[in-house]
Design an enzyme around this catalytic site. Structure first.
Site, PDB file in Angstrom:
ATOM      1  N   HIS A  12       0.750  -1.316   0.022  1.00  0.00           N
ATOM      2  CA  HIS A  12      -0.081  -0.107  -0.046  1.00  0.00           C
ATOM      3  C   HIS A  12       0.871   1.203   0.034  1.00  0.00           C
ATOM      4  O   HIS A  12       1.965   1.313   0.386  1.00  0.00           O
ATOM      5  CB  HIS A  12      -0.935   0.052   1.304  1.00  0.00           C
ATOM      6  CG  HIS A  12      -0.210   0.111   2.641  1.00  0.00           C
ATOM      7  ND1 HIS A  12       0.435   1.216   2.877  1.00  0.00           N
ATOM      8  CD2 HIS A  12       0.188  -0.920   3.337  1.00  0.00           C
ATOM      9  CE1 HIS A  12       0.930   1.014   4.279  1.00  0.00           C
ATOM     10  NE2 HIS A  12       1.008  -0.502   4.533  1.00  0.00           N
ATOM     11  N   GLU A  85      -2.538  -6.922   7.388  1.00  0.00           N
ATOM     12  CA  GLU A  85      -1.095  -6.877   8.015  1.00  0.00           C
ATOM     13  C   GLU A  85      -1.263  -7.797   9.369  1.00  0.00           C
ATOM     14  O   GLU A  85      -2.308  -7.999   9.854  1.00  0.00           O
ATOM     15  CB  GLU A  85      -0.732  -5.337   8.519  1.00  0.00           C
ATOM     16  CG  GLU A  85       0.618  -5.126   9.201  1.00  0.00           C
ATOM     17  CD  GLU A  85       1.781  -5.805   8.553  1.00  0.00           C
ATOM     18  OE1 GLU A  85       2.114  -6.967   8.645  1.00  0.00           O
ATOM     19  OE2 GLU A  85       2.616  -4.925   7.891  1.00  0.00           O
TER      20      GLU A  85
END
Length: 219
Positions: A12, A85
């Protein structure tokens, strides 16, 4: 033998917590202005690639990055929680310096990359690694022989790198995982993950769209 699945795994774009060095984990922090620009640059650099599907972690920083790519490709964006994550538990929201001061023993175990250690309330490295690899294995098998884009997180990419090159979870990290960099893997049922290209980020330093390099797959 069927053709391997081509996986373009993208971290990202930047968030405010990235810029401050704060552990994000599964705290849902959106992209900052730089991160939004990085998302557009990455989507443009991958314009020549034609993906069959685009997947993203359902955390907003990944989803925002992936949406730029999905829009450019004219494809729907599919979310997968398995690409999130690692959950850092009590570490989330703190810098490394704060962790070392507040929880020195726990931080020491974390810094040594003890595979069975997880911050209070969070995941161990072993559990996180299993989750990441299971998610990628599922996608690669579901889309066997296709070209897929996966927008995820630094920790996820760390797991993929280690699996592809045969490194243990406690081996020190010596490779960069940059925001909005592109990483190319191939997956086959016989051999698992293979690393083809790592850390392509030249598109992020282009001064203008005319100078933007196209990201090409490995030969």
């Amino acid at each position: 033998m069927p053709a391997p699945t081509q996986i373009f795994a993208i971290r990202h774009g930047e968030t405010e917590w990235n810029s401050l060095g704060r552990y994000q984990g599964q705290t849902d922090i959106p992209l900052n202005d730089k991160g939004r620009q990085q998302a557009q640059q990455t989507a443009a650099a991958l314009a020549a690639q034609r993906f069959d599907v685009i997947y993203s972690s359902d955390l907003s920083r990944a989803a925002q990055t992936a949406q730029a790519l999905a829009d450019a490709q004219g494809l729907p964006l599919q979310m997968l929680a398995g690409l999130r994550e690692q959950h850092f538990g009590i570490f989330q929201g703190h810098t490394a310096a704060e962790l070392a001061q507040r929880w020195p023993e726990a931080h020491g175990r974390w810094a040594r990359r003890e595979p069975e250690f997880g911050p209070e309330g969070g995941e161990t490295r072993v559990a996180f690694n299993q989750r990441c690899l299971a998610a990628i294995d599922e996608l690669a098998r579901r889309h066997a022989g296709q070209r897929i884009a996966v927008v995820c997180h630094g920790g996820v990419l760390d797991c993929l790198y280690r699996a592809a090159v045969g490194l243990s979870l406690d081996a020190p990290r010596t490779w960069l995982i940059e925001n909005a960099a592109v990483n190319h893997f191939a997956y086959s049922a016989q051999q698992g993950l293979a690393l083809l290209q790592w850390g392509q980020s030249e598109h992020l330093s282009a001064a203008s769209r005319d100078e933007l390099p196209e990201i090409q797959p490995a030969a």
